[in-house]
Design an enzyme around this catalytic site. Structure first.
Site, PDB file in Angstrom:
ATOM      1  N   LYS A   1      41.546  51.772 102.547  1.00 17.58           N
ATOM      2  CA  LYS A   1      41.505  50.556 103.369  1.00 17.58           C
ATOM      3  C   LYS A   1      41.712  50.885 104.832  1.00 17.58           C
ATOM      4  O   LYS A   1      42.472  51.793 105.158  1.00 17.58           O
ATOM      5  CB  LYS A   1      42.633  49.622 102.913  1.00 17.58           C
ATOM      6  CG  LYS A   1      42.145  48.485 102.042  1.00 17.58           C
ATOM      7  CD  LYS A   1      43.257  47.477 101.879  1.00 17.58           C
ATOM      8  CE  LYS A   1      42.791  46.139 101.403  1.00 17.58           C
ATOM      9  NZ  LYS A   1      43.921  45.213 101.290  1.00 17.58           N
TER      10      LYS A   1
ATOM     11  N   ARG B   1      54.318  35.533  93.948  1.00 21.41           N
ATOM     12  CA  ARG B   1      54.211  34.238  94.632  1.00 21.41           C
ATOM     13  C   ARG B   1      53.657  33.150  93.736  1.00 21.41           C
ATOM     14  O   ARG B   1      54.084  32.013  93.778  1.00 21.41           O
ATOM     15  CB  ARG B   1      53.301  34.362  95.858  1.00 21.41           C
ATOM     16  CG  ARG B   1      53.953  35.024  97.033  1.00 21.41           C
ATOM     17  CD  ARG B   1      52.921  35.435  98.022  1.00 21.41           C
ATOM     18  NE  ARG B   1      51.928  36.279  97.366  1.00 21.41           N
ATOM     19  CZ  ARG B   1      51.020  37.004  97.992  1.00 21.41           C
ATOM     20  NH1 ARG B   1      50.936  36.945  99.291  1.00 21.41           N
ATOM     21  NH2 ARG B   1      50.169  37.773  97.336  1.00 21.41           N
TER      22      ARG B   1
ATOM     23  N   SER C   1      50.114  38.622 104.123  1.00 24.47           N
ATOM     24  CA  SER C   1      49.734  39.388 105.324  1.00 24.47           C
ATOM     25  C   SER C   1      48.278  39.106 105.666  1.00 24.47           C
ATOM     26  O   SER C   1      47.907  38.997 106.839  1.00 24.47           O
ATOM     27  CB  SER C   1      49.895  40.890 105.072  1.00 24.47           C
ATOM     28  OG  SER C   1      51.210  41.190 104.724  1.00 24.47           O
TER      29      SER C   1
END
Ligand code: PNS
Length: 167
Positions: free
Chosen positions: A42, A91, A129
């Site tokens: 990435k 989450r 993020s």
């Protein structure tokens, strides 16, 4: 005996959701090693060194929080640092499948390392993020979502030129 845990992630950048998990984990563990992934696949917005330094600065003076970069297998890195607990934030149900798979694969690789899931503070359930970068890039407000230092570093990044990164 000192109870240590590792909190791994990309942290590109660290958000208030991550900070909250670290702080709450310190009620449970004596020491947290924040492990910042160096991912060659990435292209991050913040290079590894910047991500590590930001987190170090945010927690400056806190002896129970250590920050290191890592590459390769997380469980190997945990073992090298004499840590047997991996912390991950969960989450939403959408996180679950990936996290469950990763936890079980890590268990297969190193059966003596456990994954410890933390539910985020309800204030930060929607936070990631990736969204922070997207909102900032599109001119939205990120105050309260990330530490002040991260907000100013985002401003610096985008002031110079439009950075090229993977969301
Ligand atoms: O913040 P992220 O990107 O969700 O964190 C993912 C992370 C760093 C925890 C994961 O990609 C990881 O552990 N990478 C290290 C390589 C590894 O151990 N892979 C096998 C996982 S089963």
């Amino acid at each position: 005996m000192e109870h240590k845990a590792i909190y791994p992630g990309s942290f590109d950048p660290i958000t208030n959701g991550h900070v909250d998990i670290i702080e709450r984990c310190l009620d449970i563990f004596d020491k947290i090693l924040v492990a910042v992934l160096e991912n060659p696949k990435k292209k991050p917005l913040f290079p590894t060194e910047e991500r590590v330094n930001m987190i170090k600065e945010i927690f400056a003076g806190r002896e129970n929080i250590e920050v290191k970069a890592f590459d390769g297998l997380l469980v190997e890195f945990a073992e090298k640092n004499d840590i047997k607990v991996v912390i991950r934030g969960l989450r939403a149900i959408s996180d679950f499948e990936y996290e469950f798979q990763m936890a079980q694969m890590n268990q297969k690789l190193k059966p003596d390392i456990e994954t410890f899931f933390m539910v985020p503070n309800v204030k930060y359930t929607y936070l990631s993020s990736k969204l922070v970068k997207e909102i900032f890039m599109l001119g939205g407000e990120v105050k309260g979502l990330v530490p002040d230092l991260v907000e100013s570093q985002l401003q610096e990044k985008f002031k110079k030129s439009k950075p090229n990164f993977d969301i």
